[in-house]
Write a protein that holds these residues in place. Structure first.
Motif, PDB file in Angstrom:
ATOM      1  N   TYR A  59       5.697  -0.321   4.353  1.00 45.68           N
ATOM      2  CA  TYR A  59       6.719  -0.910   4.805  1.00 45.68           C
ATOM      3  C   TYR A  59       7.630   0.062   5.160  1.00 45.68           C
ATOM      4  CZ  TYR A  59       4.819  -5.231   3.098  1.00 45.68           C
ATOM      5  OH  TYR A  59       3.959  -6.471   3.174  1.00 45.68           O
ATOM      6  N   GLY A  60       8.013   1.006   5.498  1.00 43.70           N
ATOM      7  CA  GLY A  60       8.566   2.167   6.019  1.00 43.70           C
ATOM      8  C   GLY A  60      10.281   2.088   4.376  1.00 43.70           C
ATOM      9  N   SER A  61      10.400   1.513   4.274  1.00 47.88           N
ATOM     10  CA  SER A  61      11.529   2.135   3.726  1.00 47.88           C
ATOM     11  C   SER A  61      11.804   1.956   2.461  1.00 47.88           C
ATOM     12  CB  SER A  61      12.750   0.423   3.772  1.00 47.88           C
ATOM     13  OG  SER A  61      12.044  -0.768   3.123  1.00 47.88           O
ATOM     14  N   GLU A  62      10.511   1.977   1.608  1.00 46.54           N
ATOM     15  CA  GLU A  62      10.203   1.828   0.460  1.00 46.54           C
ATOM     16  C   GLU A  62       9.740   3.676   0.135  1.00 46.54           C
ATOM     17  OE1 GLU A  62       7.078  -1.348  -0.096  1.00 46.54           O
ATOM     18  OE2 GLU A  62       6.769  -0.155   1.535  1.00 46.54           O
ATOM     19  N   GLY A  63      10.306   4.135  -1.595  1.00 44.87           N
ATOM     20  CA  GLY A  63       9.830   5.003  -1.906  1.00 44.87           C
ATOM     21  C   GLY A  63       9.330   4.635  -3.478  1.00 44.87           C
TER      22      GLY A  63
ATOM     23  N   SER B 217       0.423  -1.396   0.027  1.00 41.60           N
ATOM     24  CA  SER B 217      -0.181  -0.395   0.142  1.00 41.60           C
ATOM     25  C   SER B 217       1.092   1.201  -0.212  1.00 41.60           C
ATOM     26  CB  SER B 217      -0.579   0.249   1.233  1.00 41.60           C
ATOM     27  OG  SER B 217      -1.726  -1.042   0.788  1.00 41.60           O
ATOM     28  N   ILE B 218       0.578   2.317  -0.414  1.00 40.41           N
ATOM     29  CA  ILE B 218       0.686   3.577  -1.025  1.00 40.41           C
ATOM     30  C   ILE B 218       0.222   4.552  -0.233  1.00 40.41           C
ATOM     31  CG2 ILE B 218       2.673   3.056  -2.967  1.00 40.41           C
ATOM     32  CD1 ILE B 218       0.325   4.394  -4.690  1.00 40.41           C
ATOM     33  N   ASP B 219       1.469   5.574   0.399  1.00 39.42           N
ATOM     34  CA  ASP B 219       0.647   7.122   1.402  1.00 39.42           C
ATOM     35  C   ASP B 219       0.875   7.802   0.578  1.00 39.42           C
ATOM     36  OD1 ASP B 219      -0.685   5.296   3.091  1.00 39.42           O
ATOM     37  OD2 ASP B 219       0.874   5.655   4.141  1.00 39.42           O
ATOM     38  N   ILE B 220       0.448   9.139  -0.303  1.00 44.66           N
ATOM     39  CA  ILE B 220       1.087   9.881  -1.118  1.00 44.66           C
ATOM     40  C   ILE B 220       1.425  11.144   0.335  1.00 44.66           C
ATOM     41  CG2 ILE B 220       0.711  12.295  -2.677  1.00 44.66           C
ATOM     42  CD1 ILE B 220      -1.141   9.654  -4.162  1.00 44.66           C
ATOM     43  N   ILE B 221       3.091  11.594   0.094  1.00 40.37           N
ATOM     44  CA  ILE B 221       3.409  12.649   1.135  1.00 40.37           C
ATOM     45  C   ILE B 221       3.389  14.023   0.577  1.00 40.37           C
ATOM     46  CG2 ILE B 221       5.699  12.740   2.359  1.00 40.37           C
ATOM     47  CD1 ILE B 221       6.857  10.859   2.023  1.00 40.37           C
ATOM     48  N   LYS B 222       3.543  14.274  -0.705  1.00 41.04           N
ATOM     49  CA  LYS B 222       3.692  15.543  -1.526  1.00 41.04           C
ATOM     50  C   LYS B 222       3.011  15.547  -3.126  1.00 41.04           C
ATOM     51  CE  LYS B 222       6.061  19.370  -0.796  1.00 41.04           C
ATOM     52  NZ  LYS B 222       7.091  19.874  -0.820  1.00 41.04           N
ATOM     53  N   LYS B 223       2.356  15.572  -3.212  1.00 39.53           N
ATOM     54  CA  LYS B 223       1.642  16.906  -4.538  1.00 39.53           C
ATOM     55  C   LYS B 223       2.309  18.183  -5.024  1.00 39.53           C
ATOM     56  CE  LYS B 223      -2.762  14.099  -3.916  1.00 39.53           C
ATOM     57  NZ  LYS B 223      -3.437  14.106  -4.187  1.00 39.53           N
ATOM     58  N   ILE B 224       2.479  18.087  -5.977  1.00 45.02           N
ATOM     59  CA  ILE B 224       3.592  18.564  -6.900  1.00 45.02           C
ATOM     60  C   ILE B 224       2.535  18.882  -8.479  1.00 45.02           C
ATOM     61  CG2 ILE B 224       5.200  19.780  -7.726  1.00 45.02           C
ATOM     62  CD1 ILE B 224       7.356  17.851  -5.396  1.00 45.02           C
ATOM     63  N   ALA B 225       2.484  19.948  -8.225  1.00 48.18           N
ATOM     64  CA  ALA B 225       2.294  20.958  -9.869  1.00 48.18           C
ATOM     65  C   ALA B 225       2.808  20.957 -10.375  1.00 48.18           C
ATOM     66  CB  ALA B 225       1.147  21.946  -9.569  1.00 48.18           C
ATOM     67  N   LEU B 226       3.522  20.732 -11.433  1.00 44.18           N
ATOM     68  CA  LEU B 226       4.980  21.133 -12.653  1.00 44.18           C
ATOM     69  C   LEU B 226       4.420  22.211 -13.858  1.00 44.18           C
ATOM     70  CD1 LEU B 226       5.861  17.063 -12.978  1.00 44.18           C
ATOM     71  CD2 LEU B 226       6.538  18.702 -12.034  1.00 44.18           C
ATOM     72  N   ASN B 227       5.531  22.610 -14.064  1.00 44.61           N
ATOM     73  CA  ASN B 227       5.157  24.244 -14.839  1.00 44.61           C
ATOM     74  C   ASN B 227       4.445  23.819 -16.253  1.00 44.61           C
ATOM     75  OD1 ASN B 227       5.994  26.125 -13.309  1.00 44.61           O
ATOM     76  ND2 ASN B 227       8.276  25.202 -14.350  1.00 44.61           N
ATOM     77  N   ASP B 228       4.901  21.987 -16.883  1.00 44.71           N
ATOM     78  CA  ASP B 228       4.271  21.920 -18.039  1.00 44.71           C
ATOM     79  C   ASP B 228       2.680  21.372 -18.201  1.00 44.71           C
ATOM     80  OD1 ASP B 228       3.938  18.645 -16.393  1.00 44.71           O
ATOM     81  OD2 ASP B 228       5.453  17.720 -17.972  1.00 44.71           O
ATOM     82  N   GLY B 229       1.435  21.550 -16.638  1.00 51.40           N
ATOM     83  CA  GLY B 229       0.375  21.191 -16.004  1.00 51.40           C
ATOM     84  C   GLY B 229       0.314  20.148 -15.971  1.00 51.40           C
ATOM     85  N   ASN B 230       1.616  19.064 -16.132  1.00 55.16           N
ATOM     86  CA  ASN B 230       1.431  17.417 -15.172  1.00 55.16           C
ATOM     87  C   ASN B 230       2.169  17.916 -13.697  1.00 55.16           C
ATOM     88  OD1 ASN B 230       0.507  16.553 -17.415  1.00 55.16           O
ATOM     89  ND2 ASN B 230       2.722  16.316 -18.145  1.00 55.16           N
ATOM     90  N   ASN B 231       1.733  16.785 -13.075  1.00 55.96           N
ATOM     91  CA  ASN B 231       1.779  16.264 -12.078  1.00 55.96           C
ATOM     92  C   ASN B 231       2.649  15.857 -11.397  1.00 55.96           C
ATOM     93  OD1 ASN B 231      -0.556  18.577 -10.981  1.00 55.96           O
ATOM     94  ND2 ASN B 231      -1.730  16.875 -11.984  1.00 55.96           N
TER      95      ASN B 231
ATOM     96  N   GLU C 112      12.337  -0.441  -2.787  1.00 52.91           N
ATOM     97  CA  GLU C 112      11.877  -1.076  -2.218  1.00 52.91           C
ATOM     98  C   GLU C 112      13.048  -0.663  -0.956  1.00 52.91           C
ATOM     99  OE1 GLU C 112      11.196  -5.540   0.101  1.00 52.91           O
ATOM    100  OE2 GLU C 112      12.323  -5.234  -2.195  1.00 52.91           O
ATOM    101  N   THR C 113      13.860  -0.185  -0.500  1.00 50.41           N
ATOM    102  CA  THR C 113      14.719   0.811   0.064  1.00 50.41           C
ATOM    103  C   THR C 113      15.381   1.924  -0.580  1.00 50.41           C
ATOM    104  OG1 THR C 113      17.129  -0.339  -0.713  1.00 50.41           O
ATOM    105  CG2 THR C 113      15.578  -2.497   0.313  1.00 50.41           C
ATOM    106  N   SER C 114      15.108   2.616  -0.394  1.00 46.57           N
ATOM    107  CA  SER C 114      15.148   3.791  -0.745  1.00 46.57           C
ATOM    108  C   SER C 114      14.575   4.735   0.034  1.00 46.57           C
ATOM    109  CB  SER C 114      14.031   4.627  -1.909  1.00 46.57           C
ATOM    110  OG  SER C 114      12.909   4.611  -2.078  1.00 46.57           O
TER     111      SER C 114
END
Length: 145
Positions: free
Chosen positions: A82-86, A60-74, A104-106
């Motif tokens: 598991y805590g060690s994942e990114g 399962s994932i948790d989104i920590i941050k959402k960033i709007a980019l200059n090209d209109g995408n995100n 898995e370990t980032s």
């Protein structure tokens, strides 16, 4: 709908270092984040086959941050259960997944800075950065903070 899109819709990702494209293409990575930084692009693999052999190999994932980019995408940054994942995800302006990178370990990815020419520097809580070309994310560059 591809397998990665179905997983993303359920806020889950496969537990396998790699990049997953909305088209269904997947490419593995070999990585090491401690004590030395190392990343090497691996081979394409079949996500459907990978998960048919071990269907519970998802997180399962948790989104920590959402960033709007200059090209209109995100760009969405976050962690796995598991805590060690990114993960780092690139989405359209309508929030449709284009690709997602999972390690898995980032440790969680917590911040990103947009650079000119569609590049992004993403920071991990483990004190390193990844430089990504948004339109060609296969060529990643790791560096210390």
């Amino acid at each position: 709908m591809t397998k990665i899109l179905a997983l993303w819709d359920r806020q889950t990702l496969p537990i396998k270092d790699g990049i997953y494209f909305a088209t269904g293409d997947s490419i593995s990575f070999s990585t090491q984040f401690y004590p030395q930084l190392f990343i090497k692009k691996g081979k394409p693999f079949n996500l459907n086959l990978f998960l048919s052999e071990d269907p519970d190999n998802i997180t399962s994932i948790d989104i920590i941050k959402k960033i709007a980019l200059n090209d209109g995408n995100n760009c969405y940054l976050g962690e796995g259960s598991y805590g060690s994942e990114g993960f780092i995800a690139y989405l359209t302006s309508e929030n449709a997944l284009k690709w997602v990178i999972y390690f898995e370990t980032s440790n969680p990815f917590i911040n990103a800075i947009e650079l000119p020419n569609n590049f992004l520097i993403v920071q991990s809580s483990a004190n390193f950065k990844i430089t990504i070309e948004l339109n060609n994310p296969i060529n990643l560059v790791l560096s210390k903070n």
